[in-house]
Design a protein around this motif. Structure first.
Motif, short mmCIF file in Angstrom:
data_model
loop_
_atom_site.label_atom_id
_atom_site.label_comp_id
_atom_site.label_asym_id
_atom_site.label_seq_id
_atom_site.Cartn_x
_atom_site.Cartn_y
_atom_site.Cartn_z
N PHE A 96 46.39 33.22 28.75
CA PHE A 96 46.18 33.32 30.02
C PHE A 96 44.84 33.76 30.47
CE2 PHE A 96 50.67 33.51 29.29
CZ PHE A 96 51.05 32.57 29.98
N ARG A 97 44.18 33.24 31.43
CA ARG A 97 42.92 33.84 32.04
C ARG A 97 43.33 34.91 32.85
NH1 ARG A 97 38.41 30.25 31.45
NH2 ARG A 97 39.08 28.45 31.06
N ALA A 98 42.42 35.74 33.41
CA ALA A 98 42.33 36.83 34.26
C ALA A 98 43.25 36.46 35.57
CB ALA A 98 40.97 37.53 34.52
N PRO A 99 43.75 37.33 36.09
CA PRO A 99 44.34 37.00 37.50
C PRO A 99 43.49 36.33 38.61
CG PRO A 99 45.24 38.92 37.11
CD PRO A 99 43.94 38.69 36.04
N GLU A 100 44.03 35.21 39.10
CA GLU A 100 42.96 34.72 40.25
C GLU A 100 42.40 35.74 41.29
OE1 GLU A 100 41.89 31.22 40.01
OE2 GLU A 100 42.72 31.19 38.05
N SER A 101 43.34 36.52 41.70
CA SER A 101 42.99 37.54 42.80
C SER A 101 42.99 38.96 42.36
CB SER A 101 43.79 36.97 44.04
OG SER A 101 43.27 38.13 45.08
N PHE A 102 42.44 39.64 42.43
CA PHE A 102 42.52 41.19 41.97
C PHE A 102 42.42 41.87 43.50
CE2 PHE A 102 38.27 39.36 40.38
CZ PHE A 102 37.67 40.32 41.18
N THR A 103 42.28 41.21 44.46
CA THR A 103 42.30 42.21 45.69
C THR A 103 43.54 42.15 46.30
OG1 THR A 103 41.82 39.96 47.02
CG2 THR A 103 39.74 41.10 46.13
N LEU A 104 43.91 43.69 46.80
CA LEU A 104 45.06 43.83 47.25
C LEU A 104 45.54 43.64 48.57
CD1 LEU A 104 44.80 47.61 45.87
CD2 LEU A 104 46.16 45.73 44.82
N PHE A 105 44.75 43.19 49.39
CA PHE A 105 45.07 42.96 50.84
C PHE A 105 44.19 41.75 51.58
CE2 PHE A 105 45.55 47.34 49.99
CZ PHE A 105 46.85 47.66 50.45
N GLY A 135 43.28 40.09 55.61
CA GLY A 135 42.72 40.33 56.87
C GLY A 135 41.65 41.28 57.01
N THR A 136 41.87 42.12 57.87
CA THR A 136 40.69 43.29 57.91
C THR A 136 40.98 44.49 57.46
OG1 THR A 136 41.23 43.70 60.24
CG2 THR A 136 39.82 41.66 59.79
N ALA A 137 40.01 45.51 57.49
CA ALA A 137 40.19 46.64 57.19
C ALA A 137 40.96 47.62 58.17
CB ALA A 137 38.93 47.62 56.78
N ALA A 138 40.68 47.11 59.41
CA ALA A 138 41.47 47.90 60.42
C ALA A 138 43.07 47.25 60.53
CB ALA A 138 40.98 47.52 61.75
N ASN A 139 43.14 45.77 60.24
CA ASN A 139 44.58 45.43 60.29
C ASN A 139 44.83 44.50 58.78
OD1 ASN A 139 45.25 45.56 63.16
ND2 ASN A 139 43.31 44.53 63.41
N PRO A 140 44.92 45.43 57.86
CA PRO A 140 45.42 44.74 56.46
C PRO A 140 46.74 44.26 56.36
CG PRO A 140 45.67 47.27 56.45
CD PRO A 140 45.19 46.92 57.87
N ALA A 141 46.81 43.33 55.61
CA ALA A 141 48.08 42.81 55.11
C ALA A 141 48.41 42.55 53.49
CB ALA A 141 48.23 41.34 55.80
N PRO A 142 49.43 42.65 53.21
CA PRO A 142 49.38 42.66 51.39
C PRO A 142 49.00 41.10 51.14
CG PRO A 142 51.36 43.67 52.20
CD PRO A 142 50.62 43.09 53.63
N ASN A 143 48.34 41.05 50.13
CA ASN A 143 47.89 39.92 49.40
C ASN A 143 48.91 39.19 48.39
OD1 ASN A 143 46.64 37.52 48.21
ND2 ASN A 143 44.86 38.61 47.20
N PRO A 144 49.67 38.25 49.04
CA PRO A 144 51.02 37.63 48.15
C PRO A 144 50.63 37.29 46.76
CG PRO A 144 50.28 36.01 49.93
CD PRO A 144 49.36 37.29 50.06
N ASN A 145 48.98 37.01 46.57
CA ASN A 145 48.79 36.24 45.22
C ASN A 145 47.95 37.09 44.28
OD1 ASN A 145 49.47 33.51 45.85
ND2 ASN A 145 47.83 33.43 47.23
N VAL A 146 47.99 38.51 44.67
CA VAL A 146 47.26 39.64 43.97
C VAL A 146 48.09 39.65 42.61
CG1 VAL A 146 48.72 41.50 44.75
CG2 VAL A 146 46.47 41.85 43.72
N GLY A 147 47.27 39.70 41.52
CA GLY A 147 47.59 39.75 40.16
C GLY A 147 48.28 38.80 39.59
N ARG A 148 48.12 37.46 40.32
CA ARG A 148 49.00 36.27 39.66
C ARG A 148 47.88 35.47 38.89
NH1 ARG A 148 52.39 33.40 44.19
NH2 ARG A 148 53.42 35.46 43.84
N ILE A 149 48.54 34.91 37.67
CA ILE A 149 47.77 34.18 36.82
C ILE A 149 48.24 32.75 37.03
CG2 ILE A 149 47.11 33.68 34.48
CD1 ILE A 149 47.45 36.58 33.89
#
Length: 334
Positions: free
Chosen positions: A291-300, A302-316
């Motif tokens: 497997f390659r590295a995860p496509e996304s390694f960002t946790l959130f 939206g914006t720094a003031a209104n963050p939302a969890p990234n549903p694809n974080v850590g997914r290969i």
């Protein structure tokens, strides 16, 4: 990025090694050695228009007791990204090999490297290799971590064996060969996912790193190893606005790699001027998924003031090599 053309400093690399080689019984040659290097005055990008600190703060810049205010030193400009010879790197490795000279139709080559590469800036301009510039120029130690291309364990082996069959054209000329490659994963830099503005209120294209959450079962280098969630996002939380997160740069590693290629060939001499070679080749013969590295390694998102969890974080989503491939070939040599 801009470049200060008045700089009178040139980057350079110092390399050093010591290797011992010894011939062993059975035509084997063993070697073991230390190989290292240091990169000095390496060019890296950083923001020269640094943010002001909150008035009355105390402690290290970017700490909860001394946060960044979000106002640049010179408010007439935004970020002033500039490349300067301000980074340093070190590489240390143990390299071992065992080889057998071609004798009685058999040759073997093996190599193993155990190494570590550390720097505070693996790129000379923004977003090379998916990396980021120096976070805060006045604290270069904050970005000291694994090089973005660091691989700590690497093993390779190759062998060729000419089968000792004799008698006629049908049993002579057979040869087997194989190549085995195995190495550890590359580093992953966990990010919050916010730029313009960042959570830390730094300018430029700096990628903020979060804080450790301290959740039950979490540790600083926890990796789940599941392609659907390579690492646990619950182990991280957003840092306080205006502060630097405590997660180190390149704190975890991605998937490793294992591959074995195998080939079988038959050389047949038809006449003085004509040879025929039959080949059967098996790529990724064990059909091992890499497997390659995860496509996304960002946790959130939206914006720094209104963050939302990234549903694809850590997914290969992709593999590093193909599934088993088998091919046959017939070659006429005249």
């Amino acid at each position: 990025a801009g470049l200060d053309y008045t700089t009178d400093t040139s980057p350079y690399v110092m390399q050093y090694n010591l290797t011992i080689q010894r011939e062993l019984p059975g035509s084997f040659i063993a070697s073991v050695g230390y190989v290292g290097s240091s990169g000095v005055h390496l060019f890296s990008i950083r923001d020269q228009n640094l943010p002001r600190l909150t008035p009355g703060g105390a402690g290290p810049p970017g700490s909860p007791s001394n946060p960044f205010s979000g106002t640049a030193t010179n408010p007439n400009f935004g970020s002033l990204n500039n490349v300067a010879p301000s980074s340093h790197s070190t590489y240390h490795s143990l390299q071992a090999g065992l080889n057998r000279q071609f004798s009685q139709g058999f040759v073997l080559g093996t190599a193993y490297t155990w190494s570590k590469c550390i720097d505070n800036g693996s790129v000379s301009s923004g977003l090379e290799q998916g990396s980021f510039p120096i976070t805060y120029e006045l604290n270069p130690g904050y970005d000291r971590g694994l090089c973005s291309f660091d691989i700590d364990h690497t093993f390779r082996a190759n062998a060729v064996y000419a089968l000792p069959f004799r008698g006629n054209k049908f049993v002579e000329g057979w040869q087997l060969s194989g190549i085995l490659s195995a190495y550890a994963g590359a580093p992953i830099n966990i990010q919050t996912g916010f730029t313009f503005p960042t959570r830390s209120r730094l300018g430029g294209i700096v990628g903020d790193r979060p804080n450790y959450s301290g959740a039950t079962g979490c540790n600083p280098d926890r990796v789940l190893g599941d392609p659907n969630r390579w690492f646990d996002p619950a182990c991280y939380v957003l840092q306080t606005p205006g502060t630097l997160g405590n997660v180190p740069r390149h704190s975890i590693r991605g998937p490793g790699f294992f591959n074995f290629d195998f080939a079988m060939l038959k050389n047949t001499k038809v006449s003085e001027k004509l040879d025929i070679q039959f080949r059967a080749e098996f790529f990724n013969a064990t059909n091992h998924p890499n497997f390659r590295a995860p496509e996304s390694f960002t946790l959130f998102t939206g914006t720094a003031a209104n963050p939302a969890p990234n549903p694809n974080v850590g997914r290969i989503l992709t593999t590093a090599n193909s599934s088993r491939q088998i091919q046959f070939g017939l070659k006429f040599i005249f």
